[in-house]
Enzyme design. Sequence first.
Site, PDB file in Angstrom:
ATOM      1  N   LYS A 191     -51.973 -32.183  16.102  1.00  0.00           N
ATOM      2  CA  LYS A 191     -53.229 -32.286  15.368  1.00  0.00           C
ATOM      3  C   LYS A 191     -53.329 -31.199  14.294  1.00  0.00           C
ATOM      4  CE  LYS A 191     -55.747 -29.324  18.597  1.00  0.00           C
ATOM      5  NZ  LYS A 191     -56.747 -29.236  19.655  1.00  0.00           N
ATOM      6  N   GLY A 194     -85.630 -10.011  30.233  1.00  0.00           N
ATOM      7  CA  GLY A 194     -84.327 -10.657  30.329  1.00  0.00           C
ATOM      8  C   GLY A 194     -83.232  -9.769  30.886  1.00  0.00           C
ATOM      9  N   THR A 216     -60.617 -33.559  20.932  1.00  0.00           N
ATOM     10  CA  THR A 216     -59.160 -33.653  20.887  1.00  0.00           C
ATOM     11  C   THR A 216     -58.647 -34.612  21.947  1.00  0.00           C
ATOM     12  OG1 THR A 216     -58.911 -31.401  20.043  1.00  0.00           O
ATOM     13  CG2 THR A 216     -57.003 -32.365  21.143  1.00  0.00           C
ATOM     14  N   ASP A 263     -52.047 -31.269  22.138  1.00  0.00           N
ATOM     15  CA  ASP A 263     -51.749 -30.453  20.955  1.00  0.00           C
ATOM     16  C   ASP A 263     -50.484 -29.655  21.203  1.00  0.00           C
ATOM     17  OD1 ASP A 263     -52.480 -28.129  22.489  1.00  0.00           O
ATOM     18  OD2 ASP A 263     -54.565 -28.482  21.959  1.00  0.00           O
TER      19      ASP A 263
END
Length: 317
Positions: A193, A40, A227, A170
């Site tokens: 929120k 990897g 949201t 928000d």
Amino acid sequence: MNSSVKIFTGNSNPALAERIASRYGNGGIGKVNIQKFSDGEFQPVFLESIRGHYVFLVQSTCAPTDNLMELLLMIDAAKRASAGHITAVIPYFGFARQDRKDKPRVAIGSKLIANLLTAAGANRVITMDLHAPQIQGFFDIPVDHLDSSAIFIPYIENLKLENLTFASPDVGSTTRVREVASYFNAEMVICDKHRKRANEIASMVVIGDVTNRDIVLIDDICDTAGTLTKSAALLMEKGARSVRAFCTHPVFSGKAYENIENSVLEELVVCDTIPLKQHSSKVKVISVADLFAVAIRNMHENKSITSLFVHSQRKMQ
């Protein structure tokens, strides 16, 4: 076209990098190979000389974190190959939501990433719509912070909405939304929120009147779309005529696509800072390639990039 500029990319968003290089007109993407080992591990190798050149490395640091490591290793390789100037072009700057210590014993991830980029050897960073603009202050190298409003505003103008009102999903997005609303001399409302925990909303209220209004929600990141879709539903419940949304970075994790398809949103307009994982009939993608190409050219030629910030030029009525 300038042969002293070379643009390279890792594996996070090669399609966007190709578009940026094409708009810039320097002969396309430079040759780099990301060698991968069986365990990897990976190692970037530049397949052409970059000695003394202005090197621009286009790489969003979206998931997986291999994308961040690729960028850091490319910066280090470019530095060791004697590049004249190294600029990290990061359309989406990951870990930006970790911009402060908001609870005990947590990391400030965005500061750590800034330190890593500088330590690796980057001389400059070009990015777009940081989750918190003050992250620019985490860097001890210059940061060019582009704004998606430069491409969103013309799109919104072409919609020709009659009762245009902007909404913030928000409280944290109010400054960003207010700047766009001021450009149109339009009204603005806020969806306030309260979260129980990350990605889970406990309650939400609308501050302002949206009756018979065409609402445009604006945010920087769309993650699970929870949201955004809840804000849209609440706005429609409060009497809005239509709701559409504009989000710069389509992170789209978890049930994002399902949430978007089942929402009341007319459309969700996003940028190609992160490649989409699948198609959605409600999602429209606008490219940031032209914006980044101009920023790269102006940076290399020591020109101002102020003209790229449309939101600072208030629309005259």
